[in-house]
Each structure stands twice: as C-alpha cells, then as structure tokens.
Design a protein around this motif. Structure first.
Motif, PDB file in Angstrom:
ATOM      1  N   ALA A 173       0.833  -1.209   0.000  1.00 58.18           N
ATOM      2  CA  ALA A 173       0.000   0.000   0.000  1.00 58.18           C
ATOM      3  C   ALA A 173       0.864   1.254   0.000  1.00 58.18           C
ATOM      4  N   GLY A 174       1.955   1.228   0.769  1.00 61.55           N
ATOM      5  CA  GLY A 174       2.856   2.379   0.783  1.00 61.55           C
ATOM      6  C   GLY A 174       3.475   2.627  -0.577  1.00 61.55           C
ATOM      7  N   SER A 175       3.866   1.544  -1.266  1.00 62.55           N
ATOM      8  CA  SER A 175       4.463   1.673  -2.598  1.00 62.55           C
ATOM      9  C   SER A 175       3.460   2.244  -3.603  1.00 62.55           C
ATOM     10  N   ILE A 176       2.215   1.763  -3.531  1.00 62.95           N
ATOM     11  CA  ILE A 176       1.186   2.214  -4.465  1.00 62.95           C
ATOM     12  C   ILE A 176       0.837   3.693  -4.224  1.00 62.95           C
ATOM     13  N   ILE A 177       0.684   4.061  -2.958  1.00 61.43           N
ATOM     14  CA  ILE A 177       0.342   5.449  -2.639  1.00 61.43           C
ATOM     15  C   ILE A 177       1.463   6.391  -3.075  1.00 61.43           C
ATOM     16  N   SER A 178       2.710   5.981  -2.839  1.00 62.58           N
ATOM     17  CA  SER A 178       3.841   6.818  -3.272  1.00 62.58           C
ATOM     18  C   SER A 178       3.848   6.977  -4.788  1.00 62.58           C
ATOM     19  N   LEU A 179       3.573   5.881  -5.508  1.00 58.25           N
ATOM     20  CA  LEU A 179       3.536   5.929  -6.969  1.00 58.25           C
ATOM     21  C   LEU A 179       2.420   6.840  -7.459  1.00 58.25           C
ATOM     22  N   LEU A 180       1.254   6.756  -6.813  1.00 53.74           N
ATOM     23  CA  LEU A 180       0.130   7.608  -7.215  1.00 53.74           C
ATOM     24  C   LEU A 180       0.449   9.085  -6.985  1.00 53.74           C
ATOM     25  N   ILE A 181       1.111   9.374  -5.886  1.00 51.57           N
ATOM     26  CA  ILE A 181       1.462  10.779  -5.607  1.00 51.57           C
ATOM     27  C   ILE A 181       2.470  11.288  -6.627  1.00 51.57           C
ATOM     28  N   TYR A 182       3.466  10.449  -6.966  1.00 51.73           N
ATOM     29  CA  TYR A 182       4.438  10.853  -7.977  1.00 51.73           C
ATOM     30  C   TYR A 182       3.759  11.056  -9.332  1.00 51.73           C
ATOM     31  N   THR A 183       2.808  10.193  -9.651  1.00 48.48           N
ATOM     32  CA  THR A 183       2.078  10.325 -10.920  1.00 48.48           C
ATOM     33  C   THR A 183       1.277  11.621 -10.946  1.00 48.48           C
ATOM     34  N   LEU A 184       0.650  11.944  -9.827  1.00 51.08           N
ATOM     35  CA  LEU A 184      -0.122  13.184  -9.735  1.00 51.08           C
ATOM     36  C   LEU A 184       0.786  14.398  -9.896  1.00 51.08           C
ATOM     37  N   ILE A 185       1.935  14.364  -9.237  1.00 49.87           N
ATOM     38  CA  ILE A 185       2.879  15.484  -9.347  1.00 49.87           C
ATOM     39  C   ILE A 185       3.335  15.669 -10.783  1.00 49.87           C
ATOM     40  N   LYS A 186       3.606  14.545 -11.457  1.00 51.73           N
ATOM     41  CA  LYS A 186       4.074  14.622 -12.840  1.00 51.73           C
ATOM     42  C   LYS A 186       2.987  15.128 -13.763  1.00 51.73           C
ATOM     43  N   PRO A 200       9.965  13.993   0.506  1.00 53.83           N
ATOM     44  CA  PRO A 200      10.739  13.475   1.645  1.00 53.83           C
ATOM     45  C   PRO A 200       9.845  13.005   2.793  1.00 53.83           C
ATOM     46  N   PHE A 201       8.741  13.731   3.026  1.00 50.06           N
ATOM     47  CA  PHE A 201       7.837  13.349   4.105  1.00 50.06           C
ATOM     48  C   PHE A 201       7.070  12.078   3.753  1.00 50.06           C
ATOM     49  N   ILE A 202       6.761  11.915   2.465  1.00 53.19           N
ATOM     50  CA  ILE A 202       6.083  10.700   2.014  1.00 53.19           C
ATOM     51  C   ILE A 202       6.958   9.485   2.279  1.00 53.19           C
ATOM     52  N   HIS A 203       8.226   9.581   1.868  1.00 56.14           N
ATOM     53  CA  HIS A 203       9.138   8.464   2.072  1.00 56.14           C
ATOM     54  C   HIS A 203       9.479   8.279   3.550  1.00 56.14           C
ATOM     55  N   MET A 204       9.484   9.371   4.293  1.00 59.09           N
ATOM     56  CA  MET A 204       9.778   9.282   5.716  1.00 59.09           C
ATOM     57  C   MET A 204       8.749   8.390   6.407  1.00 59.09           C
ATOM     58  N   TYR A 205       7.496   8.492   5.970  1.00 64.76           N
ATOM     59  CA  TYR A 205       6.445   7.677   6.591  1.00 64.76           C
ATOM     60  C   TYR A 205       6.372   6.283   5.980  1.00 64.76           C
ATOM     61  N   PHE A 206       6.140   6.213   4.659  1.00 64.43           N
ATOM     62  CA  PHE A 206       5.870   4.923   4.035  1.00 64.43           C
ATOM     63  C   PHE A 206       7.098   4.013   3.967  1.00 64.43           C
ATOM     64  N   ASP A 207       8.283   4.564   3.824  1.00 63.88           N
ATOM     65  CA  ASP A 207       9.480   3.730   3.697  1.00 63.88           C
ATOM     66  C   ASP A 207      10.226   3.558   5.016  1.00 63.88           C
ATOM     67  N   ILE A 208      10.335   4.619   5.781  1.00 66.20           N
ATOM     68  CA  ILE A 208      11.135   4.540   7.005  1.00 66.20           C
ATOM     69  C   ILE A 208      10.276   4.152   8.201  1.00 66.20           C
ATOM     70  N   PHE A 209       9.332   5.016   8.570  1.00 65.73           N
ATOM     71  CA  PHE A 209       8.517   4.749   9.757  1.00 65.73           C
ATOM     72  C   PHE A 209       7.733   3.447   9.616  1.00 65.73           C
ATOM     73  N   SER A 210       6.983   3.320   8.531  1.00 65.21           N
ATOM     74  CA  SER A 210       6.169   2.121   8.332  1.00 65.21           C
ATOM     75  C   SER A 210       7.042   0.873   8.197  1.00 65.21           C
ATOM     76  N   GLY A 211       8.174   0.984   7.489  1.00 63.73           N
ATOM     77  CA  GLY A 211       9.058  -0.166   7.310  1.00 63.73           C
ATOM     78  C   GLY A 211       9.622  -0.669   8.624  1.00 63.73           C
ATOM     79  N   VAL A 212      10.038   0.251   9.487  1.00 69.47           N
ATOM     80  CA  VAL A 212      10.580  -0.133  10.797  1.00 69.47           C
ATOM     81  C   VAL A 212       9.495  -0.737  11.674  1.00 69.47           C
ATOM     82  N   ILE A 213       8.321  -0.111  11.695  1.00 66.62           N
ATOM     83  CA  ILE A 213       7.219  -0.592  12.521  1.00 66.62           C
ATOM     84  C   ILE A 213       6.775  -1.989  12.090  1.00 66.62           C
ATOM     85  N   GLN A 214       6.657  -2.224  10.780  1.00 68.46           N
ATOM     86  CA  GLN A 214       6.211  -3.523  10.287  1.00 68.46           C
ATOM     87  C   GLN A 214       7.223  -4.622  10.601  1.00 68.46           C
ATOM     88  N   THR A 215       8.506  -4.300  10.547  1.00 69.51           N
ATOM     89  CA  THR A 215       9.527  -5.276  10.931  1.00 69.51           C
ATOM     90  C   THR A 215       9.393  -5.624  12.409  1.00 69.51           C
TER      91      THR A 215
END
Length: 235
Positions: A173-186, A200-215
């Motif tokens: 879900a994090g990967s899809i949401i990030s992709l959708l946001i990048y598509t919208l920006i483009k 940076p804030f998008i990746h801070m949550y979906f890649d860093i915070f969420s990734g650490v929490i899920q592990t």
C-alpha cells in the motif's frame, strides 16, 4: 535493476521467471554477507579497552536492537535464536527500506512474506510437538473444551496468514500510494515540481517509519507465539 521487472531463466522447455523483488532480496543477502564478514574481522581485531567505532559500533547497535525486539518473548532462549532471527530481521528491515533508492521492496511480494511466516509457523508447531509430544500438542487444540477445536485450529492457521498479509498489505500500500502521488505530481507539471518538497515526508512515513514498525510487529508477534513453545513454564 529498477527498470527490470523480472528475469527469465530458460531450462529446456521450461521458463523460470524471477521477479525484481526476489532479485533485490538476493542482492541484499549478498551485501549483508560481505558486510558481516568484514564486521566479523573488525570485531575480532577490536581492542575491548577502547570504545567501538565505525562498523564495530553499528554491529553492536544492531545486535542490541535485535536483542530488544525478541528478548522479552524468548527470554533465556534468546541467545539460541538470535543469530537466525537477528539476520532475518536486519534483512527484512533493509528490504522495507530499499524503496528509498527506487527498487521494489521484497516485502511487497506476498510469496516472500509467506515464506517467512511459514517458517515461524513450522518452528512453532515443531517445538510444540518436541516439547510435550504429538498427543499433548493435539490435546491443546481441544482445550478448554472439545467443541472449540475448530476455532483453535483456525487460530493456529491464522498466524502465518496474519503475518503474511499484514506485512504485504502495508508495504504494498505504501508503494502504491507513493507511486500515485508521484504520478499526480508529474501530471500537473510544471506546478507539480513544487510538490517535490512533499516527497521526503512521504518516504519518511511509508518507507522509514512504516518499514521499521512492520519489521518490529512481524518479529514481535512471531517470537511471542514461538516463546510459548520454547520458553520453559514458570513454576
């Protein structure tokens, strides 16, 4: 590698596709093996009278982090399982964070997560049978009354499914949401370039915070149920 969705190995008339997420995981494993060998040599030659620095320091920090996650559940059995779980934990953490450099997260592949979850499930069942015997393990499924046996069986099978789908769903879900946001920006360029300040804030949550929490959640839940089978009962 980020442009390669998969590679196909041809053996006779059979084709074996290997998805990008698995390729990324193989690269992570190779890198971890190389770093572990270097760290091992550094630790052997380190002066215990001096404060650790560099790779020795980070190795100790990772050791303490893994110890913190599983020690509460495995207690005195922690040392026995730490090498395996510590290695997989660090690998999963890197797999969750690799999206920061543009690669697909291995944990967004349901088969990858299912393999790790199945490992926990088989370990739990094997240790449960070894601890008290097959008969006692089957009897546990009928407690506190035999009418609840189907629910107990469903509860046992729910663990690997829960571990698999929780990790898979959150990372994908994090990967899809990030992709959708990048598509919208483009799609709204050139004003969309202003939106890059948000990434940076998008990746801070979906890649860093969420990734650490899920592990953390994955190994906390897995070792909790494993600890019920391998930790001696308190008198």
């Amino acid at each position: 590698m980020s442009d390669v969705s998969q590679i196909v190995i041809h053996i006779g008339s059979f084709d074996f596709p290997i998805h990008q997420s698995i390729l990324v995981w193989l690269v992570i494993c190779v890198v971890m093996a190389i770093v572990a060998c270097i760290a091992g040599k550094k630790i052997e030659n380190a002066d215990p009278a001096k404060a650790p620095t560099g790779i020795v320091y980070w190795s100790e920090e990772l050791y303490n982090l893994c110890l913190y996650v599983i020690k509460g559940n495995l207690k005195e059995q922690t040392v026995h399982y730490l090498p395996m779980f510590g290695t997989i934990m660090v690998g999963m953490l890197l797999a969750n964070l690799v999206g920061l450099i543009g690669f697909q997260n291995p944990t967004s592949n349901v088969s990858f997560n299912a393999t790790l979850a199945l490992m926990f499930f088989l370990m739990i069942q094997t240790h449960g049978i070894t601890k008290h015997g097959l008969g006692a393990r089957l009897k546990e499924l009928t407690e506190p009354m035999w009418l609840l046996t189907p629910l107990n069986i469903i509860g046992e099978l729910a663990l690997p499914i829960s571990l698999t789908m929780r990790l898979f769903g959150n990372i994908l879900a994090g990967s899809i949401i990030s992709l959708l946001i990048y598509t919208l920006i483009k799609s709204i360029a050139p004003w969309g370039y202003l939106g890059l300040t948000l990434t940076p804030f998008i990746h801070m949550y979906f890649d860093i915070f969420s990734g650490v929490i899920q592990t953390y959640i994955f190994f906390t839940l897995g070792t909790y149920f494993l600890g019920q089978q391998v930790v001696p009962d308190e008198e």
